[in-house]
Design a protein around this motif. Sequence first.
Motif, PDB file in Angstrom:
ATOM      1  N   MET A   1     -23.294  11.588  -3.893  1.00 30.57           N
ATOM      2  CA  MET A   1     -23.923  10.831  -2.808  1.00 30.57           C
ATOM      3  C   MET A   1     -24.696   9.654  -3.400  1.00 30.57           C
ATOM      4  SD  MET A   1     -26.509  12.227   0.175  1.00 30.57           S
ATOM      5  CE  MET A   1     -25.204  13.235   0.866  1.00 30.57           C
ATOM      6  N   ASP A   2     -24.506   8.497  -2.805  1.00 30.45           N
ATOM      7  CA  ASP A   2     -25.170   7.276  -3.261  1.00 30.45           C
ATOM      8  C   ASP A   2     -26.645   7.321  -2.841  1.00 30.45           C
ATOM      9  OD1 ASP A   2     -26.099   4.751  -3.804  1.00 30.45           O
ATOM     10  OD2 ASP A   2     -24.450   3.692  -2.839  1.00 30.45           O
ATOM     11  N   ALA A   5     -27.886   4.451  -0.789  1.00 24.37           N
ATOM     12  CA  ALA A   5     -27.496   4.536   0.620  1.00 24.37           C
ATOM     13  C   ALA A   5     -28.466   5.433   1.382  1.00 24.37           C
ATOM     14  CB  ALA A   5     -26.067   5.069   0.735  1.00 24.37           C
ATOM     15  N   SER A  33     -26.121  -2.225   6.107  1.00 23.33           N
ATOM     16  CA  SER A  33     -25.139  -1.720   7.076  1.00 23.33           C
ATOM     17  C   SER A  33     -23.980  -1.031   6.364  1.00 23.33           C
ATOM     18  CB  SER A  33     -24.614  -2.871   7.937  1.00 23.33           C
ATOM     19  OG  SER A  33     -25.638  -3.435   8.720  1.00 23.33           O
ATOM     20  N   LYS A  34     -23.503  -1.647   5.270  1.00 21.95           N
ATOM     21  CA  LYS A  34     -22.382  -1.054   4.538  1.00 21.95           C
ATOM     22  C   LYS A  34     -22.797   0.268   3.891  1.00 21.95           C
ATOM     23  CE  LYS A  34     -19.722  -5.224   3.459  1.00 21.95           C
ATOM     24  NZ  LYS A  34     -19.200  -6.107   2.372  1.00 21.95           N
ATOM     25  N   ARG A  35     -23.990   0.309   3.320  1.00 21.73           N
ATOM     26  CA  ARG A  35     -24.459   1.549   2.700  1.00 21.73           C
ATOM     27  C   ARG A  35     -24.523   2.683   3.715  1.00 21.73           C
ATOM     28  NH1 ARG A  35     -29.635  -0.642  -0.859  1.00 21.73           N
ATOM     29  NH2 ARG A  35     -28.460  -1.749  -2.493  1.00 21.73           N
ATOM     30  N   ALA A  37     -22.922   2.905   6.534  1.00 21.12           N
ATOM     31  CA  ALA A  37     -21.567   3.242   6.988  1.00 21.12           C
ATOM     32  C   ALA A  37     -20.880   4.165   5.989  1.00 21.12           C
ATOM     33  CB  ALA A  37     -20.759   1.960   7.187  1.00 21.12           C
ATOM     34  N   VAL A  38     -21.038   3.872   4.699  1.00 26.35           N
ATOM     35  CA  VAL A  38     -20.451   4.732   3.664  1.00 26.35           C
ATOM     36  C   VAL A  38     -21.059   6.136   3.734  1.00 26.35           C
ATOM     37  CG1 VAL A  38     -20.294   5.113   1.166  1.00 26.35           C
ATOM     38  CG2 VAL A  38     -19.845   2.841   2.129  1.00 26.35           C
ATOM     39  N   LEU A  39     -22.381   6.205   3.926  1.00 26.99           N
ATOM     40  CA  LEU A  39     -23.067   7.491   4.015  1.00 26.99           C
ATOM     41  C   LEU A  39     -22.573   8.283   5.223  1.00 26.99           C
ATOM     42  CD1 LEU A  39     -25.294   9.286   2.794  1.00 26.99           C
ATOM     43  CD2 LEU A  39     -26.945   8.066   4.228  1.00 26.99           C
ATOM     44  N   GLU A  40     -22.396   7.612   6.351  1.00 27.06           N
ATOM     45  CA  GLU A  40     -21.899   8.290   7.562  1.00 27.06           C
ATOM     46  C   GLU A  40     -20.491   8.832   7.326  1.00 27.06           C
ATOM     47  OE1 GLU A  40     -24.219   6.157  11.260  1.00 27.06           O
ATOM     48  OE2 GLU A  40     -22.478   5.119  10.382  1.00 27.06           O
ATOM     49  N   ARG A  41     -19.636   8.074   6.645  1.00 25.03           N
ATOM     50  CA  ARG A  41     -18.289   8.554   6.370  1.00 25.03           C
ATOM     51  C   ARG A  41     -18.319   9.761   5.443  1.00 25.03           C
ATOM     52  NH1 ARG A  41     -17.012   2.984   6.160  1.00 25.03           N
ATOM     53  NH2 ARG A  41     -17.043   2.978   3.870  1.00 25.03           N
ATOM     54  N   GLU A  42     -19.201   9.718   4.471  1.00 20.55           N
ATOM     55  CA  GLU A  42     -19.305  10.842   3.531  1.00 20.55           C
ATOM     56  C   GLU A  42     -19.800  12.103   4.224  1.00 20.55           C
ATOM     57  OE1 GLU A  42     -21.278  11.874  -0.853  1.00 20.55           O
ATOM     58  OE2 GLU A  42     -21.448   9.865   0.013  1.00 20.55           O
TER      59      GLU A  42
END
Length: 309
Positions: A1-2, A5, A33-35, A37-42
């Motif tokens: 996990m980032d 993010a 926003s990109k961070r 979004a990546v977290l939500e996908r993960e």
Amino acid sequence: MDTEAVRSFVRAAELGQLQQAADGLGVTQQAVSKRIAVLERELGVRLFTRSARGVELTLDGRAFLPHARSIVTGVDRAIAAVRPGSRALRIDVLGLRSAQAVVLHDYWRSHPGTDLDVVTLRVDDPRVAAAAVGTGEIDASFRTVTDQALLPPDVRMIHAFDSPLELLVGSRHPLASARSVTPAQLRGHRIWIPGIVPGSEWSDFYDQLAADFDLRIDAAGPHFGDEVLLDVLADSADAATLVGERDRYIWPTNHDLRRIPIVNPTPAYPLSLMLPSTNPHPGLPAIITHLGSLPRLPATAWRPSWAGR
């Protein structure tokens, strides 16, 4: 996990605005926003819903927020633990009652705002302590590598201070009533220092001391701790030991032990400080200045051949 993010999510949740979160983190709104979004996908869930007022947490976002805060706090603490200047100054001493610890305590009492962490590595080989300084496990160590050619290239060693020795005996010892003794007067007496580790710096020290003054130093038996040593001295009519002038020892009043200065000359144990060759902890210069202010030995004092000058 980032973790960045997760940090962006926490800031956005606290502020309710992506732009304000971005400003606080020093990045663009698009990056935040990109961070997220990546977290939500993960995670496989939506953390925010957008509204005219900014962003609002979903039910999943609310459930995730306290855990996310814990992650950010843990990361910040981990970074602070290894970043000089943002964590406590970690210094290794031989023991918490040793002269080194006493000197550090005196410094801390006069500089109570100092964030100081006094540790004991519990190792006998000073090269192990030097390696710990080199890797950043500790910031400095009161140890001596008597052959400086064996120091790691990223570690340097300076003279810290000298610890004059005293004789410690029970009340029945033949020298118990003396106000001071000379090394010559110690000849023939049993000086018991149990647990001297072969190859250690103190083994070298006592070997030279015994050879130069023809002393009988007995290292027989394991060292069961200071309390046992003090008990034996209190009950013995012939055993004695050597202690540093600043070393702190506590015993029952009925032991009636005597600390007797050694003079003409005074044997002194030289203590060194190992520290990184480059980028030492910002708190070290003040400690080194304090060490330089300590009283100096008389010119007639005895020190081993490897002592720094």
